[in-house]
Motif scaffolding. Structure first.
Motif, PDB file in Angstrom:
ATOM      1  N   LEU A  84       0.836  -1.196   0.000  1.00 54.71           N
ATOM      2  CA  LEU A  84       0.000   0.000   0.000  1.00 54.71           C
ATOM      3  C   LEU A  84       0.874   1.250   0.000  1.00 54.71           C
ATOM      4  O   LEU A  84       0.599   2.219  -0.723  1.00 54.71           O
ATOM      5  CB  LEU A  84      -0.924  -0.002   1.218  1.00 54.71           C
ATOM      6  N   GLY A  85       1.931   1.233   0.801  1.00 59.05           N
ATOM      7  CA  GLY A  85       2.838   2.374   0.837  1.00 59.05           C
ATOM      8  C   GLY A  85       3.444   2.668  -0.523  1.00 59.05           C
ATOM      9  O   GLY A  85       3.546   3.825  -0.931  1.00 59.05           O
ATOM     10  N   ALA A  86       3.831   1.614  -1.241  1.00 59.28           N
ATOM     11  CA  ALA A  86       4.461   1.795  -2.547  1.00 59.28           C
ATOM     12  C   ALA A  86       3.465   2.225  -3.612  1.00 59.28           C
ATOM     13  O   ALA A  86       3.758   3.077  -4.446  1.00 59.28           O
ATOM     14  CB  ALA A  86       5.142   0.497  -2.969  1.00 59.28           C
ATOM     15  N   VAL A  87       2.264   1.652  -3.594  1.00 58.26           N
ATOM     16  CA  VAL A  87       1.282   1.888  -4.656  1.00 58.26           C
ATOM     17  C   VAL A  87       0.541   3.204  -4.480  1.00 58.26           C
ATOM     18  O   VAL A  87       0.224   3.889  -5.461  1.00 58.26           O
ATOM     19  CB  VAL A  87       0.282   0.708  -4.724  1.00 58.26           C
ATOM     20  N   ALA A  88       0.269   3.585  -3.221  1.00 60.60           N
ATOM     21  CA  ALA A  88      -0.666   4.692  -3.028  1.00 60.60           C
ATOM     22  C   ALA A  88      -0.233   5.756  -2.033  1.00 60.60           C
ATOM     23  O   ALA A  88      -0.865   6.807  -1.972  1.00 60.60           O
ATOM     24  CB  ALA A  88      -2.021   4.128  -2.572  1.00 60.60           C
TER      25      ALA A  88
END
Length: 409
Positions: A84-88
């Motif tokens: 989630l941190g990387a994608v959004a």
């Protein structure tokens, strides 16, 4: 007049690079919804989610039983948090976990923040933030003998850096705001507000519930300290899906959240005396991770990664811009006022329309298959989700609203 607006919707749909992704969402047989405009409250389910849920129940849960914990379930809060941190979220690994509800994570992080700032007795927040944010800080202030400093914000806009600069000082422990205001959709200047708060020695915390999956978020680049948000809006995690928390890496040894549970222990299954926090963001966990409720996130993060947050934001700006076009042409002559920013760079993913008596139209809207969101005293939020909403769907929904207003008049 009507035909040119419909033609515009059709042209926008034809040119939409994200249009093929709408087929990935569940459309039940015999459904009665012609226009779902509440994606900023609860996202639609994906076909992949339905398959994953059945597969998880039949294979992982039924097949592996308790062995599933050592198959990887125990790492899901961090594995999914990193993704989630990387994608959004614009967050590097080791800073995001999935756990609890937004309210519980707000409490954990805010309590940890004020306890880490001894001698600073003030917490800055705004009067029009989401109720949970305000209530949680009121409770913490009562627990810890703190003073709340309230910034009066215009419900039609939101928090401004100048207001923050006037409110913070050497006695400020924490500031908490929403990146996208839940009522108006105002998109705050998070980076500048962080800079101002940090110059005063305060920690910053952001509620990203109306941002994540809709607008680009860059927590690391903004130098944010703390953040929370839900996963059931633009991330389509489902009703009551678990929330996420972000704790910046260099603060992880300094801040200790107050709900000490076995999953936040450095050696959960040793079950020994005394609490010793796990290293890093895992210390934010308390109880057993909500594994079943995390299953949809696997599918939804795949979808968001395929789309790309830049493309999602571009379509969101177009969708809300089209809402403004329809509102100006159709609804303004009927007494409807737009109370959201018209500047795209200051507008999040929804548009709020106000008119006395809107509440009386809700049953009729729902009865005709149009589902917006209502916020007292007289606001209807139009929240098209870029991955699942077409421009024609927006046209249909606001067309019904216009007809009902004309009949009411």
């Amino acid at each position: 007049m009507t035909d040119d607006l419909l033609a515009r919707a059709e042209a926008l749909d034809a040119a939409d690079p994200l249009a093929p992704l709408r087929a990935r969402f569940v459309t039940p047989d015999g459904h009665d919804v012609i226009s779902y405009l509440d994606g900023n409250s609860l996202g639609r389910p994906l076909e992949a989610t339905a398959r994953l849920m059945e597969s998880f129940v039949r294979e992982q849960w039924a097949g592996r039983l308790i062995r599933g914990w050592t198959d990887g379930w125990l790492e899901w809060p961090q594995v999914l948090g990193d993704r989630l941190g990387a994608v959004a979220l614009g967050a590097g690994p080791g800073q995001v976990v999935i756990a609890d509800s937004t309210t519980v994570l707000l409490y954990k992080l805010a309590r940890a923040a004020v306890d880490a700032q001894p001698g600073r007795r003030r917490v800055v927040l705004d009067t029009d933030n989401f109720p949970t944010d305000r209530y949680v800080l009121e409770g913490i202030a009562a627990e810890r003998g703190l003073e709340l400093v309230w910034i009066e914000t215009d419900p039609a806009t939101g928090i401004h850096p100048g207001q923050v600069a006037a409110a913070v000082g050497g006695d400020t422990a924490l500031v908490l705001f929403s990146h996208v205001a839940y009522r108006s959709g105002w998109l705050a200047d998070a980076a500048e507000i962080n800079r101002i708060a940090h110059a005063a020695g305060a920690l910053t915390m952001w509620d990203l519930s109306h941002s994540v999956g809709s607008v680009p978020v860059e927590l690391d680049a903004w130098h944010a300290d703390l953040a929370v948000g839900c996963t059931y809006k633009y991330l389509n995690g489902g009703p009551g899906a678990p929330a996420f928390a972000y704790l910046r890496r260099d603060l992880q040894d300094r801040l200790r959240q107050p709900i000490w549970g076995w999953m936040g222990h450095r050696a959960s299954f040793h079950m020994g005396p005394g609490f010793e926090p796990a290293p890093g963001a895992r210390a934010l966990l308390s109880g057993t991770p909500p594994i079943l409720a995390m299953v949809p996130l696997h599918a939804n993060l795949d979808l968001l990664a395929d789309a790309g947050i830049a493309a999602v934001r571009a379509k969101s700006v177009q969708l809300t811009g089209y809402v403004l076009e329809l509102a100006d042409r159709w609804l303004a002559p009927l007494g409807v006022e737009v109370v959201s920013p018209r500047e795209a760079h200051r507008r999040g993913g929804h548009v709020t329309l106000c008119r006395p008596g809107f509440e009386q139209l809700l049953d009729a809207l729902w009865g005709q298959g149009v589902i917006p969101d209502y916020r007292r005293p007289d606001g209807i939020r139009i929240g098209p989700a870029p991955l699942s909403t077409s421009f024609a769907e927006v046209y249909r929904g606001l067309s019904v609203l216009r007809s009902l207003l004309e009949k009411q008049r």
